[in-house]
Design an enzyme around this catalytic site. Structure first.
Site, PDB file in Angstrom:
ATOM      1  N   ASP A  23      15.577 -17.617  -9.949  1.00  0.00           N
ATOM      2  CA  ASP A  23      15.570 -16.654 -11.049  1.00  0.00           C
ATOM      3  C   ASP A  23      15.374 -15.235 -10.518  1.00  0.00           C
ATOM      4  O   ASP A  23      15.197 -15.037  -9.310  1.00  0.00           O
ATOM      5  CB  ASP A  23      14.471 -17.012 -12.076  1.00  0.00           C
ATOM      6  CG  ASP A  23      13.104 -17.228 -11.425  1.00  0.00           C
ATOM      7  OD1 ASP A  23      12.883 -16.748 -10.289  1.00  0.00           O
ATOM      8  OD2 ASP A  23      12.247 -17.884 -12.044  1.00  0.00           O
TER       9      ASP A  23
ATOM     10  N   ASN B  39       2.296 -22.574 -19.589  1.00  0.00           N
ATOM     11  CA  ASN B  39       2.865 -23.101 -20.836  1.00  0.00           C
ATOM     12  C   ASN B  39       3.897 -24.209 -20.579  1.00  0.00           C
ATOM     13  O   ASN B  39       4.615 -24.610 -21.486  1.00  0.00           O
ATOM     14  CB  ASN B  39       3.505 -21.960 -21.649  1.00  0.00           C
ATOM     15  CG  ASN B  39       4.671 -21.302 -20.906  1.00  0.00           C
ATOM     16  OD1 ASN B  39       4.993 -21.685 -19.796  1.00  0.00           O
ATOM     17  ND2 ASN B  39       5.294 -20.327 -21.534  1.00  0.00           N
TER      18      ASN B  39
ATOM     19  N   HIS C 242       6.506 -24.015 -18.529  1.00  0.00           N
ATOM     20  CA  HIS C 242       7.875 -23.558 -18.214  1.00  0.00           C
ATOM     21  C   HIS C 242       8.259 -23.854 -16.766  1.00  0.00           C
ATOM     22  O   HIS C 242       7.403 -23.999 -15.901  1.00  0.00           O
ATOM     23  CB  HIS C 242       8.055 -22.069 -18.542  1.00  0.00           C
ATOM     24  CG  HIS C 242       7.420 -21.109 -17.579  1.00  0.00           C
ATOM     25  ND1 HIS C 242       7.100 -19.828 -17.918  1.00  0.00           N
ATOM     26  CD2 HIS C 242       7.043 -21.224 -16.273  1.00  0.00           C
ATOM     27  CE1 HIS C 242       6.574 -19.205 -16.877  1.00  0.00           C
ATOM     28  NE2 HIS C 242       6.535 -20.031 -15.876  1.00  0.00           N
TER      29      HIS C 242
END
Ligand code: PGA
Length: 241
Positions: free
Chosen positions: A66, A133, A135
């Protein structure tokens, strides 16, 4: 998924390093796709050290999971992290490194370009961290499991983690990034999900003991044969079995 529970951060880094090292040794032109952030810092140190010794970086192609949207040399970019934690520390150059240009004005065109790279480059390894969370990359809760590389908006917890990790004000932290989707992540021959520390224990519990649900993105990896999850005892501390 194969689950490996190790004692601490150092052992998580070492275990992951050894898997990657063996792939680099065995393959003619290994393709290693890295993640960045707090979790893999120890792994990067070990890789840099090995590349300055007997591990051959010149045959390795690097890719990235990313990249944040922002100036190329902003403190949080994957571009800067890869240089500071690997390429600047190693005396030789890799065969290639193709990263996502998060400073590109026409970001849709850049996504298309990198998608094309991914579609045409078989990855041997994809390294991943886990968000508090649940992800992976910026596949935040609610992301469809058939996602392909896209421009993602960060959850508030992710923006806070970025600000924390790079020691910047929350108002300076990026709120978007281009991320591989589940599809590209899972195309790698081996997906290595590294997790350390008690602040990730709840997320780990959701990944392994909860339902497979978009509410916890990494839960989707649980029944995938090419995923190895390497976690330390603190991260595993809330697991039932
Ligand atoms: P961290 O981030 O390694 O900085 O904790 C993990 C992630 O969000 O993927």
């Amino acid at each position: 998924m194969e689950l490996i529970i190790v004692k601490n951060y150092e052992e998580m880094s070492e275990k992951t390093f050894k898997i990657i090292k063996n792939v680099i040794k065995d393959k003619e032109n290994p393709v290693i796709s890295m993640t960045t952030g707090g979790t893999p810092r120890g792994l990067f140190k070990k890789l840099a050290n090995a590349f300055n010794n007997d591990l051959d970086i010149e045959k390795v192609k690097f890719l990235n999971l990313d990249e944040y949207i922002g100036e190329k040399n902003a403190p949080y970019t994957v571009y800067r992290y890869m240089n500071e934690n690997l390429f600047d520390l190693v005396s030789k150059k890799p065969l290639s490194w193709d990263y996502i240009h998060g400073d590109e004005k026409n970001i849709e065109k850049e996504i298309e370009r990198y998608k094309n790279v991914l579609d045409n480059t078989k990855r041997d390894i994809q390294v991943l961290g886990l968000g508090v969370n649940g992800h992976i990359g910026a596949n935040e809760p609610g992301t469809a499991f058939d996602s392909t590389i896209f421009l993602a908006n960060h959850d508030q917890s992710t923006i806070e983690s970025t600000a924390n990790e790079y020691n910047i004000d929350i108002s300076d932290a990026p709120n978007q990034m281009v991320t591989m989707g589940f599809k590209e992540i899972l195309e790698a021959d081996k997906v290595l999900l590294m997790v350390s520390g008690s602040k990730k224990a709840e997320a780990v519990k959701n990944v392994l003991d909860g339902p497979i649900s978009t509410a916890c993105p990494a839960s989707y990896l649980r029944d995938k044969d090419n995923v190895i999850m390497i976690i330390d005892e603190d991260a595993a501390s809330l697991l039932e079995k």
